[in-house]
Scaffold this motif. Structure first.
Motif, PDB file in Angstrom:
ATOM      1  N   ALA A 171       0.812  -1.218   0.000  1.00  8.10           N
ATOM      2  CA  ALA A 171       0.000   0.000   0.000  1.00  8.10           C
ATOM      3  C   ALA A 171       0.848   1.272   0.000  1.00  8.10           C
ATOM      4  CB  ALA A 171      -0.927  -0.004   1.216  1.00  8.10           C
ATOM      5  N   ALA A 172       2.081   1.187   0.411  1.00  8.89           N
ATOM      6  CA  ALA A 172       2.910   2.383   0.598  1.00  8.89           C
ATOM      7  C   ALA A 172       3.086   3.229  -0.663  1.00  8.89           C
ATOM      8  CB  ALA A 172       4.266   1.997   1.185  1.00  8.89           C
ATOM      9  N   PRO A 173       3.327   2.658  -1.840  1.00  7.65           N
ATOM     10  CA  PRO A 173       3.494   3.531  -3.014  1.00  7.65           C
ATOM     11  C   PRO A 173       2.294   4.448  -3.264  1.00  7.65           C
ATOM     12  CG  PRO A 173       4.289   1.332  -3.516  1.00  7.65           C
ATOM     13  CD  PRO A 173       3.596   1.258  -2.181  1.00  7.65           C
ATOM     14  N   GLU A 174       1.094   3.919  -3.143  1.00 10.37           N
ATOM     15  CA  GLU A 174      -0.094   4.746  -3.354  1.00 10.37           C
ATOM     16  C   GLU A 174      -0.226   5.800  -2.259  1.00 10.37           C
ATOM     17  OE1 GLU A 174      -3.251   6.584  -4.962  1.00 10.37           O
ATOM     18  OE2 GLU A 174      -1.942   5.123  -5.939  1.00 10.37           O
ATOM     19  N   LEU A 175       0.102   5.441  -1.027  1.00 13.86           N
ATOM     20  CA  LEU A 175       0.051   6.411   0.067  1.00 13.86           C
ATOM     21  C   LEU A 175       1.054   7.542  -0.156  1.00 13.86           C
ATOM     22  CD1 LEU A 175      -0.328   3.984   3.105  1.00 13.86           C
ATOM     23  CD2 LEU A 175      -2.103   5.434   2.059  1.00 13.86           C
ATOM     24  N   ILE A 176       2.225   7.200  -0.658  1.00 13.60           N
ATOM     25  CA  ILE A 176       3.219   8.237  -0.965  1.00 13.60           C
ATOM     26  C   ILE A 176       2.707   9.128  -2.089  1.00 13.60           C
ATOM     27  CG2 ILE A 176       5.514   8.675  -1.941  1.00 13.60           C
ATOM     28  CD1 ILE A 176       6.506   6.237  -0.369  1.00 13.60           C
ATOM     29  N   ARG A 177       2.154   8.540  -3.114  1.00 11.45           N
ATOM     30  CA  ARG A 177       1.643   9.337  -4.236  1.00 11.45           C
ATOM     31  C   ARG A 177       0.508  10.258  -3.776  1.00 11.45           C
ATOM     32  NH1 ARG A 177       3.955   8.888  -8.847  1.00 11.45           N
ATOM     33  NH2 ARG A 177       5.274   7.109  -9.322  1.00 11.45           N
ATOM     34  N   GLN A 178      -0.347   9.791  -2.869  1.00 10.45           N
ATOM     35  CA  GLN A 178      -1.402  10.648  -2.321  1.00 10.45           C
ATOM     36  C   GLN A 178      -0.792  11.809  -1.534  1.00 10.45           C
ATOM     37  OE1 GLN A 178      -3.865   8.064   0.055  1.00 10.45           O
ATOM     38  NE2 GLN A 178      -4.765   7.052  -1.737  1.00 10.45           N
TER      39      GLN A 178
END
Length: 179
Positions: free
Chosen positions: A35-42
């Motif tokens: 999940a971390a890549p999407e959280l970073i992009r957000q």
């Protein structure tokens, strides 16, 4: 410097390890990492032009937190592979401030950081998925923290994700308050 809200990884290596494991709790570390890549992009989308602003002198900006997450992924990648391929290898530590300040100065764009981090993360998640459960208990010997299994090392990175994403959010909130 940026570890003010957590145990110092050098002065209190066991406390730091416990803190990261505690941030994972009963959650699946692979799901956290996935999940971390999407959280970073957000986070990046919400940050706007505040991404590279430091809340105070000596504190990391949100962008520097992301750079550190890349560095940690690079280090963990090596540790995973040493643990799985060798018998009880030595796992060296690293000075995260030196890595951020010497390897990311001037700081790269977030696109450059994510272009390096995201495929490495996918490769590490694939390695985890294909590793037999019994092999996840293979371990290396960390210079400061002692024996660490592949499973523990993988869990530490999941907690590390949560810690530094929260740190990046705090940095953004602090610079937003400044105006």
């Amino acid at each position: 410097m940026q570890q003010a809200t957590s145990p110092d990884p050098v002065d209190d290596p066991k406390g730091y390890q416990d803190m990261l494991v505690g941030l994972v709790g009963a959650d699946d570390p692979a799901e956290i990492q996935a999940a971390a890549p999407e959280l970073i992009r957000q986070l990046v989308a919400e940050a706007g032009d505040l991404l590279d602003r430091r809340p105070t002198e000596g504190e990391w900006s949100a962008l520097e937190c992301i750079a550190h997450m890349l560095d940690a992924e690079i280090v963990a990648s090596g540790r995973y592979r040493w643990i799985l391929a060798h018998d009880q290898p030595e796992l060296i530590g690293y000075d995260q401030d030196l890595w951020v300040h010497r390897l990311h100065a001037p700081i790269e764009s977030v696109e450059e950081l994510l272009a390096a981090w995201e495929p490495l993360r996918r490769a590490n998640l694939a390695l985890w998925a294909r590793t037999p459960v019994a092999d996840r208990e293979r371990f290396g010997v960390h210079r400061e923290r002692g024996p660490e299994s592949y499973a523990l090392t993988f869990t530490l990175i999941a907690g590390h994700d949560r810690f530094h994403l929260a740190q990046a959010r705090r940095a953004l909130a602090a610079v937003a308050r400044e105006g």
